[in-house]
Write a protein that holds these residues in place. Structure first.
Motif, PDB file in Angstrom:
ATOM      1  N   LEU A 142     -13.908  14.884  -9.021  1.00 54.17           N
ATOM      2  CA  LEU A 142     -13.902  14.747  -7.559  1.00 54.17           C
ATOM      3  C   LEU A 142     -13.056  13.562  -7.116  1.00 54.17           C
ATOM      4  N   ILE A 143     -13.165  12.452  -7.834  1.00 60.12           N
ATOM      5  CA  ILE A 143     -12.367  11.269  -7.474  1.00 60.12           C
ATOM      6  C   ILE A 143     -10.882  11.585  -7.601  1.00 60.12           C
ATOM      7  N   GLY A 144     -10.501  12.203  -8.717  1.00 57.69           N
ATOM      8  CA  GLY A 144      -9.098  12.547  -8.909  1.00 57.69           C
ATOM      9  C   GLY A 144      -8.591  13.526  -7.867  1.00 57.69           C
ATOM     10  N   LEU A 145      -9.397  14.540  -7.559  1.00 57.42           N
ATOM     11  CA  LEU A 145      -9.009  15.534  -6.559  1.00 57.42           C
ATOM     12  C   LEU A 145      -8.824  14.894  -5.195  1.00 57.42           C
ATOM     13  N   GLY A 146      -9.797  14.105  -4.765  1.00 57.07           N
ATOM     14  CA  GLY A 146      -9.705  13.480  -3.447  1.00 57.07           C
ATOM     15  C   GLY A 146      -8.566  12.481  -3.350  1.00 57.07           C
ATOM     16  N   LEU A 147      -8.361  11.693  -4.412  1.00 58.96           N
ATOM     17  CA  LEU A 147      -7.313  10.671  -4.390  1.00 58.96           C
ATOM     18  C   LEU A 147      -5.933  11.312  -4.314  1.00 58.96           C
ATOM     19  N   VAL A 191      -2.533   7.010   3.721  1.00 57.30           N
ATOM     20  CA  VAL A 191      -1.984   6.393   2.507  1.00 57.30           C
ATOM     21  C   VAL A 191      -2.634   5.040   2.266  1.00 57.30           C
ATOM     22  N   ASP A 192      -2.784   4.253   3.319  1.00 56.07           N
ATOM     23  CA  ASP A 192      -3.436   2.942   3.171  1.00 56.07           C
ATOM     24  C   ASP A 192      -4.867   3.105   2.667  1.00 56.07           C
ATOM     25  N   GLY A 193      -5.577   4.094   3.190  1.00 48.26           N
ATOM     26  CA  GLY A 193      -6.956   4.327   2.759  1.00 48.26           C
ATOM     27  C   GLY A 193      -7.029   4.753   1.304  1.00 48.26           C
ATOM     28  N   ALA A 194      -6.083   5.599   0.873  1.00 48.09           N
ATOM     29  CA  ALA A 194      -6.066   6.044  -0.516  1.00 48.09           C
ATOM     30  C   ALA A 194      -5.790   4.864  -1.455  1.00 48.09           C
ATOM     31  N   LEU A 195      -4.861   3.998  -1.056  1.00 49.02           N
ATOM     32  CA  LEU A 195      -4.564   2.829  -1.884  1.00 49.02           C
ATOM     33  C   LEU A 195      -5.753   1.872  -1.934  1.00 49.02           C
ATOM     34  N   GLY A 225      -8.781   2.787  -1.764  1.00 55.11           N
ATOM     35  CA  GLY A 225      -9.764   3.426  -2.618  1.00 55.11           C
ATOM     36  C   GLY A 225      -9.539   3.147  -4.093  1.00 55.11           C
ATOM     37  N   THR A 226      -8.278   2.964  -4.492  1.00 49.29           N
ATOM     38  CA  THR A 226      -8.014   2.677  -5.904  1.00 49.29           C
ATOM     39  C   THR A 226      -8.588   1.318  -6.313  1.00 49.29           C
ATOM     40  N   PHE A 227      -8.663   0.391  -5.373  1.00 48.76           N
ATOM     41  CA  PHE A 227      -9.274  -0.912  -5.702  1.00 48.76           C
ATOM     42  C   PHE A 227     -10.769  -0.757  -5.933  1.00 48.76           C
ATOM     43  N   LEU A 232     -17.619  11.586  -2.415  1.00 50.98           N
ATOM     44  CA  LEU A 232     -18.717  12.119  -3.227  1.00 50.98           C
ATOM     45  C   LEU A 232     -18.612  11.642  -4.670  1.00 50.98           C
ATOM     46  N   GLY A 233     -17.383  11.563  -5.178  1.00 57.28           N
ATOM     47  CA  GLY A 233     -17.202  11.081  -6.545  1.00 57.28           C
ATOM     48  C   GLY A 233     -17.628   9.639  -6.709  1.00 57.28           C
ATOM     49  N   LEU A 234     -17.248   8.791  -5.749  1.00 56.88           N
ATOM     50  CA  LEU A 234     -17.651   7.381  -5.821  1.00 56.88           C
ATOM     51  C   LEU A 234     -19.164   7.236  -5.695  1.00 56.88           C
ATOM     52  N   ALA A 235     -19.779   8.113  -4.931  1.00 56.98           N
ATOM     53  CA  ALA A 235     -21.228   8.027  -4.729  1.00 56.98           C
ATOM     54  C   ALA A 235     -22.015   8.522  -5.932  1.00 56.98           C
TER      55      ALA A 235
END
Length: 247
Positions: free
Chosen positions: A35-40, A63-67, A69-71, A133-136
């Motif tokens: 899920l994390i990979g798919l969403g990212l 794009v800013d939100g996705a970046l 999220g990687t942190f 959902l993946g992070l949760a």
């Protein structure tokens, strides 16, 4: 071309983190990793396309939100070579998307003929749902968690392409799915699933979301006029003379 190359740095960062999760997912199980990979990847790709094609402010924020999220991934994943590469690529991507060739192409105001804000927000929330959902799923995920998360980007595509039933699936179908399957998921994933279901329902029930899906049709009354009163441009286009006879 420069803007495309700089924007693509964000995709490189996303791919690096997906690779890092595949090598060592850290605290996440296989479902959460998927899920994390798919969403990212989905959020980054949509943001880059929006930046390059329309220069949308929503695309820059995506794009800013996705970046950002990687942190969050960097906090939970063990430090190794992939972790270092991911952090370097993310930092480079942040600088790249803030560079002048990219920043100058971003609209200062929303497009006058663009879709309503809530319809854009609905699509972006659905695209980001798998990542959330993946992070949760730190306490674990289930098949129902994966089903809810994986169906969200599909619904975003369904709605944005104005396919039959897309509006009703966004208003009722997916929220009912997310809320109904929440009790079958681990507690953290269940809370995220229920919250996302409520948020999507609230956004999708706004009238502007329906307007974006079913644009109002314009009706006009046509009155015949003598050919001599018609503008010359109209006559020329119809290949008629001033008496209404075909030239």
């Amino acid at each position: 071309m420069t803007a495309i190359l700089l924007s693509s740095m964000s995709l490189a960062a996303a791919l690096a983190w997906v690779g890092a999760l595949i090598i060592d997912p850290g605290p996440y199980d296989s479902g959460a990793t998927f899920l994390i990979g798919l969403g990212l990847l989905a959020a980054t790709t949509v943001g880059i396309v929006g930046l390059v094609l329309v220069g949308g402010r929503w695309a820059k924020r995506t794009v800013d939100g996705a970046l950002a999220g990687t942190f969050l991934l960097a906090i939970g994943r063990p430090v190794d070579g992939w972790w270092i590469a991911g952090v370097i690529l993310t930092s480079t991507a942040i600088v790249a998307v803030s560079a002048r060739p990219v920043a100058s192409g971003v609209r200062k105001l929303p497009a006058a003929t663009g879709p309503p804000e809530r319809s854009v927000l609905l699509t972006l929330v659905l695209i980001a749902a798998p990542f959330a959902l993946g992070l949760a799923s730190l306490t674990g995920s289930s098949l129902t968690t994966v089903a809810v998360g994986a169906s969200a980007p599909l619904l975003a595509l369904w709605y944005s392409r104005v396919m039959a039933g897309g509006l009703y699936l966004a208003r009722y179908g997916w929220p009912v799915l997310a809320l109904g399957l929440a009790p079958t998921q681990p507690i953290a994933a269940a809370a995220a699933s229920a919250l996302l279901g409520i948020v999507v329902a609230v956004i999708a029930l706004h009238p502007s979301v329906k307007v974006a899906f079913y644009p109002p049709s314009e009706r006009a009354t046509v009155y015949p006029i003598p050919p001599e009163l018609a503008p010359k441009e109209v006559l020329d286009a119809a290949e008629l003379d001033e008496k209404g006879r075909r030239i």
